[in-house]
Design a protein around this motif. Structure first.
Motif, PDB file in Angstrom:
ATOM      1  N   ALA A 243       0.829  -1.211   0.000  1.00 36.78           N
ATOM      2  CA  ALA A 243       0.000   0.000   0.000  1.00 36.78           C
ATOM      3  C   ALA A 243       0.863   1.260   0.000  1.00 36.78           C
ATOM      4  O   ALA A 243       0.535   2.253  -0.662  1.00 36.78           O
ATOM      5  CB  ALA A 243      -0.930  -0.003   1.211  1.00 36.78           C
ATOM      6  N   VAL A 244       1.979   1.234   0.724  1.00 35.87           N
ATOM      7  CA  VAL A 244       2.860   2.408   0.776  1.00 35.87           C
ATOM      8  C   VAL A 244       3.443   2.700  -0.599  1.00 35.87           C
ATOM      9  O   VAL A 244       3.474   3.854  -1.045  1.00 35.87           O
ATOM     10  CB  VAL A 244       3.983   2.194   1.808  1.00 35.87           C
ATOM     11  N   SER A 245       3.911   1.669  -1.291  1.00 36.19           N
ATOM     12  CA  SER A 245       4.478   1.888  -2.624  1.00 36.19           C
ATOM     13  C   SER A 245       3.398   2.293  -3.627  1.00 36.19           C
ATOM     14  O   SER A 245       3.647   3.106  -4.526  1.00 36.19           O
ATOM     15  CB  SER A 245       5.217   0.636  -3.112  1.00 36.19           C
ATOM     16  N   THR A 246       2.190   1.770  -3.474  1.00 35.03           N
ATOM     17  CA  THR A 246       1.093   2.176  -4.362  1.00 35.03           C
ATOM     18  C   THR A 246       0.819   3.663  -4.239  1.00 35.03           C
ATOM     19  O   THR A 246       0.694   4.380  -5.251  1.00 35.03           O
ATOM     20  CB  THR A 246      -0.190   1.394  -4.028  1.00 35.03           C
ATOM     21  N   LEU A 247       0.706   4.155  -3.015  1.00 34.53           N
ATOM     22  CA  LEU A 247       0.482   5.586  -2.798  1.00 34.53           C
ATOM     23  C   LEU A 247       1.629   6.414  -3.355  1.00 34.53           C
ATOM     24  O   LEU A 247       1.418   7.480  -3.935  1.00 34.53           O
ATOM     25  CB  LEU A 247       0.312   5.870  -1.306  1.00 34.53           C
ATOM     26  N   THR A 248       2.854   5.926  -3.173  1.00 29.12           N
ATOM     27  CA  THR A 248       4.020   6.687  -3.646  1.00 29.12           C
ATOM     28  C   THR A 248       4.027   6.795  -5.161  1.00 29.12           C
ATOM     29  O   THR A 248       4.280   7.868  -5.727  1.00 29.12           O
ATOM     30  CB  THR A 248       5.311   6.018  -3.162  1.00 29.12           C
ATOM     31  N   TYR A 249       3.758   5.681  -5.849  1.00 25.04           N
ATOM     32  CA  TYR A 249       3.696   5.716  -7.316  1.00 25.04           C
ATOM     33  C   TYR A 249       2.589   6.660  -7.797  1.00 25.04           C
ATOM     34  O   TYR A 249       2.794   7.460  -8.721  1.00 25.04           O
ATOM     35  CB  TYR A 249       3.445   4.322  -7.873  1.00 25.04           C
ATOM     36  N   ALA A 250       1.401   6.574  -7.202  1.00 26.72           N
ATOM     37  CA  ALA A 250       0.280   7.417  -7.623  1.00 26.72           C
ATOM     38  C   ALA A 250       0.560   8.887  -7.329  1.00 26.72           C
ATOM     39  O   ALA A 250       0.226   9.767  -8.128  1.00 26.72           O
ATOM     40  CB  ALA A 250      -1.001   6.972  -6.918  1.00 26.72           C
ATOM     41  N   LEU A 251       1.179   9.149  -6.183  1.00 24.17           N
ATOM     42  CA  LEU A 251       1.463  10.539  -5.819  1.00 24.17           C
ATOM     43  C   LEU A 251       2.465  11.171  -6.771  1.00 24.17           C
ATOM     44  O   LEU A 251       2.381  12.364  -7.073  1.00 24.17           O
ATOM     45  CB  LEU A 251       1.983  10.599  -4.376  1.00 24.17           C
ATOM     46  N   VAL A 299      -6.833  26.471 -16.416  1.00 24.33           N
ATOM     47  CA  VAL A 299      -5.851  25.479 -16.853  1.00 24.33           C
ATOM     48  C   VAL A 299      -6.062  24.131 -16.169  1.00 24.33           C
ATOM     49  O   VAL A 299      -6.049  23.079 -16.815  1.00 24.33           O
ATOM     50  CB  VAL A 299      -4.423  25.993 -16.589  1.00 24.33           C
ATOM     51  N   PHE A 300      -6.283  24.155 -14.853  1.00 25.89           N
ATOM     52  CA  PHE A 300      -6.232  22.906 -14.093  1.00 25.89           C
ATOM     53  C   PHE A 300      -7.565  22.177 -13.997  1.00 25.89           C
ATOM     54  O   PHE A 300      -7.580  20.990 -13.663  1.00 25.89           O
ATOM     55  CB  PHE A 300      -5.672  23.177 -12.698  1.00 25.89           C
ATOM     56  N   LEU A 301      -8.681  22.829 -14.298  1.00 31.02           N
ATOM     57  CA  LEU A 301      -9.945  22.100 -14.305  1.00 31.02           C
ATOM     58  C   LEU A 301      -9.973  21.053 -15.422  1.00 31.02           C
ATOM     59  O   LEU A 301     -10.290  19.879 -15.169  1.00 31.02           O
ATOM     60  CB  LEU A 301     -11.123  23.073 -14.434  1.00 31.02           C
ATOM     61  N   PRO A 302      -9.632  21.400 -16.659  1.00 22.75           N
ATOM     62  CA  PRO A 302      -9.567  20.349 -17.690  1.00 22.75           C
ATOM     63  C   PRO A 302      -8.471  19.327 -17.429  1.00 22.75           C
ATOM     64  O   PRO A 302      -8.632  18.145 -17.761  1.00 22.75           O
ATOM     65  CB  PRO A 302      -9.307  21.135 -18.983  1.00 22.75           C
ATOM     66  N   VAL A 303      -7.351  19.765 -16.842  1.00 17.99           N
ATOM     67  CA  VAL A 303      -6.287  18.809 -16.496  1.00 17.99           C
ATOM     68  C   VAL A 303      -6.811  17.776 -15.503  1.00 17.99           C
ATOM     69  O   VAL A 303      -6.523  16.575 -15.608  1.00 17.99           O
ATOM     70  CB  VAL A 303      -5.065  19.548 -15.917  1.00 17.99           C
ATOM     71  N   THR A 304      -7.613  18.238 -14.543  1.00 16.80           N
ATOM     72  CA  THR A 304      -8.193  17.331 -13.547  1.00 16.80           C
ATOM     73  C   THR A 304      -9.079  16.288 -14.208  1.00 16.80           C
ATOM     74  O   THR A 304      -8.939  15.075 -13.970  1.00 16.80           O
ATOM     75  CB  THR A 304      -9.013  18.127 -12.519  1.00 16.80           C
ATOM     76  N   ILE A 305     -10.021  16.736 -15.035  1.00 18.14           N
ATOM     77  CA  ILE A 305     -10.962  15.810 -15.671  1.00 18.14           C
ATOM     78  C   ILE A 305     -10.230  14.846 -16.594  1.00 18.14           C
ATOM     79  O   ILE A 305     -10.513  13.638 -16.615  1.00 18.14           O
ATOM     80  CB  ILE A 305     -12.041  16.590 -16.449  1.00 18.14           C
ATOM     81  N   TYR A 339      -6.788  10.779  -6.148  1.00 15.08           N
ATOM     82  CA  TYR A 339      -5.891  11.897  -5.837  1.00 15.08           C
ATOM     83  C   TYR A 339      -6.180  13.095  -6.746  1.00 15.08           C
ATOM     84  O   TYR A 339      -6.148  14.258  -6.308  1.00 15.08           O
ATOM     85  CB  TYR A 339      -4.432  11.477  -6.050  1.00 15.08           C
ATOM     86  N   SER A 340      -6.439  12.814  -8.031  1.00 16.53           N
ATOM     87  CA  SER A 340      -6.546  13.878  -9.034  1.00 16.53           C
ATOM     88  C   SER A 340      -7.726  14.809  -8.792  1.00 16.53           C
ATOM     89  O   SER A 340      -7.760  15.917  -9.354  1.00 16.53           O
ATOM     90  CB  SER A 340      -6.650  13.264 -10.433  1.00 16.53           C
ATOM     91  N   ILE A 341      -8.671  14.409  -7.976  1.00 17.87           N
ATOM     92  CA  ILE A 341      -9.766  15.317  -7.609  1.00 17.87           C
ATOM     93  C   ILE A 341      -9.216  16.581  -6.975  1.00 17.87           C
ATOM     94  O   ILE A 341      -9.809  17.663  -7.078  1.00 17.87           O
ATOM     95  CB  ILE A 341     -10.743  14.605  -6.658  1.00 17.87           C
ATOM     96  N   SER A 397      -7.336  13.965  -0.882  1.00 15.57           N
ATOM     97  CA  SER A 397      -7.875  14.883  -1.890  1.00 15.57           C
ATOM     98  C   SER A 397      -8.721  15.975  -1.251  1.00 15.57           C
ATOM     99  O   SER A 397      -8.652  17.149  -1.650  1.00 15.57           O
ATOM    100  CB  SER A 397      -8.716  14.107  -2.910  1.00 15.57           C
ATOM    101  N   MET A 398      -9.511  15.619  -0.246  1.00 13.97           N
ATOM    102  CA  MET A 398     -10.380  16.606   0.399  1.00 13.97           C
ATOM    103  C   MET A 398      -9.587  17.665   1.150  1.00 13.97           C
ATOM    104  O   MET A 398     -10.031  18.808   1.274  1.00 13.97           O
ATOM    105  CB  MET A 398     -11.357  15.897   1.333  1.00 13.97           C
ATOM    106  N   THR A 399      -8.410  17.298   1.652  1.00 18.64           N
ATOM    107  CA  THR A 399      -7.627  18.282   2.413  1.00 18.64           C
ATOM    108  C   THR A 399      -7.195  19.458   1.547  1.00 18.64           C
ATOM    109  O   THR A 399      -7.075  20.588   2.044  1.00 18.64           O
ATOM    110  CB  THR A 399      -6.386  17.621   3.024  1.00 18.64           C
ATOM    111  N   PHE A 400      -6.957  19.210   0.256  1.00 19.77           N
ATOM    112  CA  PHE A 400      -6.564  20.302  -0.632  1.00 19.77           C
ATOM    113  C   PHE A 400      -7.675  21.353  -0.726  1.00 19.77           C
ATOM    114  O   PHE A 400      -7.402  22.556  -0.800  1.00 19.77           O
ATOM    115  CB  PHE A 400      -6.231  19.767  -2.020  1.00 19.77           C
TER     116      PHE A 400
END
Length: 506
Positions: A243-251, A299-305, A339-341, A397-400
């Motif tokens: 799980a730790v490596s999964t989060l690291t790769y995704a982050l 810029v970042f709204l379309p990047v998110t979707i 995460y991308s949310i 994601s919610m913390t952002f």
């Protein structure tokens, strides 16, 4: 960008060699604290206040006095850093189980052994950070910007050419060697400056007092901001092996938009914010912040979707090699999508923080991080217990959004962020983003079969095609909807074409 790409290649090479495994859990655990120490103490706290203090000594006019100030600050910082690293190395068997309680005994033992290999090289990384700040202060950016790639290249070489059960130890040695090389490559160009290092330490020197006065609030802010990262890894270690490596790769993939777009925008905007902040009634600071805020959303709204819709193909093209299986891609892509949310609020916060620093307000960012930490502790505990690793990623994601909301609210109350006309802008941006999202979905729907059977090169071509068509649809519709940000971006891109600016002037 080059350093970021090499950093990705390092992660991709490790993923291909070790996949999502307890071995990578142990490695990422061993380098997690070194990264935190460097980011908080050196890059985050020392560097921003070090150069202004040194420049006040007018090194061009009085290099001897500036050399004393440089040496006193450097020796003080290294003394503190070495003390922390020494204690961390000695006590590794105590803090490792506390930070990663879910590791089994073999994973925890491997992580501790890697700490013993990597931690002794951290002072070299600290010196590299100090030298980087010094070179930037003298407008010598090139080598300082590229030096971190040396550390990544060292790890890539070890992962590519070494095999067997001891390969992870070779990667640990390569990580330590990379820190040393990153420091050593900066020494020749630093020696060309008129600043000379001296082995002196004076706790009563005015520079030390100023360093503490300016640095302590910034340190507290960064420390609080990184506590949630520590808690996130702590909870991840309890979920399952890997799980730790999964989060690291995704982050790593989640941070690509902010590293390539938001961080450069913040760097460019900060001097302008600082100039306007000292003018009468803050000058045009509110106008600058408001325009940049709209640009960030545009810029970042379309990047998110786009990232949410294409998390799976992106993860597969970048990571699915060697021992990184299709199942590993699937779980990593899910975490990346969650995460991308938070891409938009993360990008907005990165830039808006510079506005607070420009008006010399470090209290509000600290308050925002304290509220955010409390929110994360509650939501992450509840969601992880109920939804596992997906719940943990959702809490992050919610913390952002929490931090962004606080920063926007405070800036709005102070009149430094104008929100008038924002609703119409948002509606038009959402409409263009929706068209882009539909285009992206259709592309993936029709090209998924050939993507599945294609080679890596053809898969990359599909991704590039999807990015190009999606961006074209978004910008084209944005122009039709009379969004000025679209024309601004198109003009900026066209101005990068060689010779176009000159022809325009003629």
């Amino acid at each position: 960008m080059f350093v970021a790409v090499v950093g990705y290649l390092r992660e991709a090479t490790l993923a291909a060699h070790f996949g999502i495994s307890t071995t990578m859990d142990a490695y990422f655990a061993a380098i997690f604290i070194p990264n935190i120490l460097y980011l908080v103490l050196i890059a985050g706290t020392l560097s921003p206040v070090f150069i202004p203090i040194l420049m006040q000594e007018r090194p061009d006019e009085d290099p001897a006095k500036a050399s004393i100030t440089f040496s006193v600050i450097t020796n003080f910082a290294l003394l503190v850093f070495v003390a922390i690293v020494s204690c961390g190395t000695i006590a590794a068997r105590l803090w490792m189980p506390l930070l990663f309680p879910g590791f089994n005994s073999s994973t925890a033992e491997l992580a501790v052994r890697l700490v013993y290999i990597i931690f002794p090289a951290l002072p070299f990384l600290a010196v590299a950070g100090i030298l980087t700040a010094l070179l930037n202060g003298f407008h010598k950016f090139w080598l300082a910007a590229f030096a971190p790639a040396v550390a990544s290249l060292s790890v890539i070489a070890a992962a590519l050419f070494l095999r067997g059960n001891s390969a992870i130890y070779a990667v640990g040695i390569a990580t330590a060697l990379g820190f040393m090389l990153q420091c050593l490559v900066l020494l020749p160009v630093t020696a060309s400056l008129r600043i000379r290092y001296r082995p002196i330490l004076d706790f009563r020197h005015p520079a030390i007092k100023k360093l503490l006065r300016l640095g302590v609030p910034l340190f507290l802010y960064l420390a609080v901001a990184n506590v949630s990262l520590i808690l996130e890894r702590n909870l991840a270690s309890r979920i399952s092996a890997g799980a730790v490596s999964t989060l690291t790769y995704a982050l790593r993939l989640f941070t690509v938009p902010s590293n390539f777009l938001a961080a450069p925008l913040a760097i460019v905007a900060y001097p302008g914010f600082a100039r306007e902040a000292v003018r009468e009634q803050r000058g045009e600071l509110a106008g600058q912040v408001s325009r940049l805020f709209r640009l960030l959303i545009f810029v970042f709204l379309p990047v998110t979707i786009w990232t949410i819709l294409n998390a799976t193909p992106v993860t597969r093209i970048l990571y699915e090699h060697g021992r990184f299986s299709a199942a590993d891609s699937w779980i990593t892509a899910r975490i990346l999508a969650i995460y991308s949310i938070g891409i938009v609020p993360n990008a907005v916060a990165i830039v808006l923080l510079r506005c607070f620093f420009a008006v010399e307000d470090t209290v509000t960012p600290l308050f925002a991080e304290l509220v955010d930490l409390g929110f994360f502790v509650v939501t992450a505990t509840i969601l992880t217990r109920r939804f596992g690793i997906e719940g943990l990623a959702a809490a992050r994601s919610m913390t952002f959004f929490v931090v962004m909301a606080i920063l926007i609210f405070v800036l709005g109350r102070r009149g430094l962020l104008k929100l008038s006309g924002l609703s119409q802008f948002l509606l038009r941006t959402i409409a263009a983003t929706a068209a882009m999202g539909l285009t992206s979905w259709l592309i993936w729907h029709f090209l998924q079969p050939p993507f599945e059977s294609a080679s890596t090169l053809l898969r990359l071509a599909v991704i590039i095609l999807a990015i190009g068509l999606s961006a074209g649809v978004f910008l084209g519709l944005a122009v039709l909807l009379r969004l000025g940000e679209a024309r601004q971006i198109i003009t900026t891109v066209l101005d990068l074409v060689p010779g176009r600016g000159r022809r325009g002037e003629e």
